[in-house]
Design a protein around this motif. Structure first.
Motif, mmCIF file in Angstrom:
data_model
loop_
_atom_site.group_PDB
_atom_site.id
_atom_site.type_symbol
_atom_site.label_atom_id
_atom_site.label_comp_id
_atom_site.label_asym_id
_atom_site.label_seq_id
_atom_site.Cartn_x
_atom_site.Cartn_y
_atom_site.Cartn_z
ATOM 1 N N ALA A 162 0.852 -1.188 0.000
ATOM 2 C CA ALA A 162 0.000 0.000 0.000
ATOM 3 C C ALA A 162 0.890 1.242 0.000
ATOM 4 O O ALA A 162 2.021 1.204 0.494
ATOM 5 N N THR A 173 -0.239 -4.019 -5.715
ATOM 6 C CA THR A 173 -0.530 -2.777 -5.009
ATOM 7 C C THR A 173 -2.035 -2.578 -4.874
ATOM 8 O O THR A 173 -2.821 -3.050 -5.695
ATOM 9 N N HIS A 174 -2.414 -1.871 -3.824
ATOM 10 C CA HIS A 174 -3.804 -1.476 -3.597
ATOM 11 C C HIS A 174 -3.780 -0.291 -2.651
ATOM 12 O O HIS A 174 -2.933 -0.209 -1.756
ATOM 13 N N PHE A 175 -4.730 0.621 -2.850
ATOM 14 C CA PHE A 175 -4.738 1.859 -2.065
ATOM 15 C C PHE A 175 -5.439 1.702 -0.723
ATOM 16 O O PHE A 175 -5.395 2.607 0.112
ATOM 17 N N ASP A 176 -6.084 0.578 -0.488
ATOM 18 C CA ASP A 176 -6.867 0.347 0.724
ATOM 19 C C ASP A 176 -6.214 -0.786 1.515
ATOM 20 O O ASP A 176 -6.180 -1.931 1.061
ATOM 21 N N GLU A 177 -5.679 -0.478 2.685
ATOM 22 C CA GLU A 177 -4.948 -1.498 3.451
ATOM 23 C C GLU A 177 -5.837 -2.657 3.886
ATOM 24 O O GLU A 177 -5.365 -3.793 3.961
ATOM 25 N N LEU A 209 -6.024 -4.686 0.918
ATOM 26 C CA LEU A 209 -4.699 -5.231 0.636
ATOM 27 C C LEU A 209 -4.437 -6.494 1.466
ATOM 28 O O LEU A 209 -3.897 -7.482 0.970
ATOM 29 N N VAL A 253 2.853 -2.056 4.717
ATOM 30 C CA VAL A 253 2.014 -0.872 4.909
ATOM 31 C C VAL A 253 2.789 0.161 5.710
ATOM 32 O O VAL A 253 3.780 -0.144 6.378
#
Length: 559
Positions: free
Chosen positions: A29, A51-55, A58, A77
């Motif tokens: 993240a 990748t991902h913007f929201d933990e 994720l 993170v």
């Protein structure tokens, strides 16, 4: 050496140590404090980075990757509440056996509890839910690299399942070019860099050999029942063959992948004659846990054989009914190898006949009734060849368990540990990425809304993927419970009055909203013929699925 440069070297050694334990996938993240870890992962050619913007999503992406690959998966993170968002996924991993390595960047000690931005108390944040914890010091050349790699090796040796939490404080500056040059600190590891092996080879703590039950040759000649819970596809096929050779009835959960030879068990187990027959069993052998069906759970809790054996690779009791018997910690395949079947004729043929009549009754009743229940019953028709199935929670998994008969050995995944609805689409994305197989998934509307931003992950699939969202306008499962009528809609069902066409468009996914079974079958068939993800919305009456289940329970009881 500049602090920013040494932070990178420290992180590079840490990440390299993880590769020696089978870590291939790293989920990342965005964040500033985690920069040393992120750049070290990106620079290591052995990693596949996601990748991902929201933990929170994720963590579930990592869970799905670990679930389908059988390998440990790392998560990176930044500090603060980003860490807390990993809690649901790591709780699930602890209940279902996946291995996650949570690398949480942190502020150095002098910035904790003094009002510094994005600084919280991260040590011990996961309490008893972390299987292993490792609180690293601030990176410093005063601590030899061999301490860092051996600390990672020891922690990974103890990670038989669940999550390892590695808290990683980094002091500023975090940014700066690494211009190379001599690095006596990491070079002190010598040939380790080329060896591909751990620095410290510690005996794994889950290598207990399977203990053969000395009286098995006696028990296998008695009347037995096999209960199959969550297990792998290969194990499901082997358990079904083993039960058939013994002539023992097999009650297979939707996640058992046994082919459920006595299908629709959650319907016919409500009958007195079925329970009376099963009461003749002298021994019950259960493989795996996390049973779904209400009637199966009720029978399992009430049964009182002479012996109840539960075989599962995870430790702990795993039996909410607390039967007298034996709790055997072993991999299912290993246990079967040590306890072969003795071929015998089946002792309860009436159950086979009852299951067949129940299945026919269910098919006949649902033949012309398009909706959630029919989709659940006919789900096997929609499965892609050489593919896999991901099943959501709440009502839909119960309908599939009660009405459908899934193919033996066909991979089925779900989050049935804590049975939450959070992160289901993210987990689906991880399962698909780990296997690169065509994937069919089915979830409820509230589950989809809960993890809606994970549709961004489904833009990047390596094989055709179909996500069926059953839109019954709320938490229809609560209509099956004795919730107070006056408060049921507002506080339990929570209808949202939404449609998912716009969500699909927002994330550039294919979309269909079929109005009949033929249209649904055609929409799914078309989706298998194109790349990417197709979201298929089933708009159904709110109470149709729950009411159908109750109706069929009554019909089967009078067969």
């Amino acid at each position: 050496m500049a602090t920013s440069v040494f932070n990178r070297r420290w992180a590079a050694v840490l990440l390299e140590a993880l590769t020696r334990h089978g870590v291939r996938h790293v989920c990342i993240a965005p964040g500033s404090r985690s920069t040393p870890l992120t750049l070290a992962a990106a620079a290591n050619a052995q990693f596949i980075c996601h990748t991902h913007f929201d933990e929170r999503g994720l963590g579930h992406l990592a869970l799905g990757l670990a679930k389908a690959s059988g390998e440990p998966v790392a998560v990176i993170v930044t500090s603060g509440t980003a860490v807390a968002n990993l809690y649901p996924a790591m709780i699930e991993a602890g209940l279902t056996g996946e291995r996650l390595v949570l690398l949480t960047a942190d502020r150095p000690p002098e910035l904790i509890d003094c009002g510094a931005n994005q600084a919280i108390r991260q040590q011990g944040i996961f309490a008893s839910h972390a299987r292993q914890t490792l609180d690293l010091p601030r990176p410093t050349p005063d601590i030899p690299a061999r301490w860092l790699v051996s600390a990672i090796d020891s922690a990974m040796a103890g990670l038989d399942y669940g999550a390892l939490h590695v808290n990683c404080p980094f002091a500023e500056p975090l940014y700066g070019d690494d211009e190379g040059g001599d690095d006596p600190w990491s070079q002190a590891l010598g040939d380790w860099w080329q060896s591909g092996a751990p620095w410290l080879r510690e005996t794994p703590r889950n290598t207990v050999p399977v203990m053969k039950q000395p009286d098995w040759f006696l028990w296998r000649q008695k009347r037995g029942v096999v209960v199959a819970g969550r297990m792998t596809a290969e194990e499901g096929v082997r358990v079904a063959r083993w039960a058939q050779e013994l002539g023992w009835p097999l009650l297979g959960d939707v996640l058992s992948q046994t082919g459920q030879p006595l299908s629709c068990a959650d319907l016919w187990l409500a009958r007195d004659d079925a329970r009376d027959t099963l009461a003749q069993a002298q021994i019950v052998v259960q493989f795996g846990n996390s049973l779904t069906g209400k009637r199966l759970l009720q029978w399992q809790a009430a049964c009182a054989p002479q012996e109840y054996w539960l075989i599962d690779p995870l430790d702990g009791r795993r039996d909410p009914a607390h039967h007298a018997g034996r709790r055997l910690v072993a991999r299912v395949a290993d246990w079967l190898e040590t306890h072969p079947a003795q071929p015998r004729a089946g002792w309860a043929p009436e159950l086979t006949e009852l299951a067949a009549r129940t299945r026919q009754c269910t098919q006949t009743y649902l033949a012309s009734r398009f909706g959630e229940a029919q989709a659940a019953q006919r789900l096997p028709v929609l499965l892609p060849d050489n593919g896999q199935l991901f099943v959501g929670n709440s009502l839909i998994v119960r309908l599939i368990d009660a009405f459908a008969q899934l193919p033996a050995g066909y991979p089925v995944y779900s989050n049935r540990g804590a049975s939450g609805i959070d992160g289901l689409i993210s987990t689906l994305a991880g399962v698909q990425r780990a296997t690169a197989k065509p994937t069919l998934a089915i979830v409820g509307d509230l589950s989809a809304l809960y993890d809606l931003n994970a549709l961004a992950l489904l833009r990047h699939v390596s094989a055709p993927t179909v996500l069926i969202v059953v839109n019954n306008n709320g938490g229809a499962i609560f209509s099956m419970l004795p919730t107070p009528a006056a408060e049921r809609e507002r506080f339990y069902l929570m209808p949202q009055n939404v449609e998912f066409r716009h969500a699909a468009a927002m994330f550039s996914l294919g979309y269909a909203c079929p109005q009949s079974w033929d249209e649904l079958e055609q929409s799914v068939a078309q989706a298998w013929g194109r790349t990417g993800t197709t979201l298929i919305e089933l708009q159904v009456p709110p109470a149709e699925g729950a009411e159908t289940l109750q109706t069929l329970l009554k019909k089967v009881n009078t067969l």
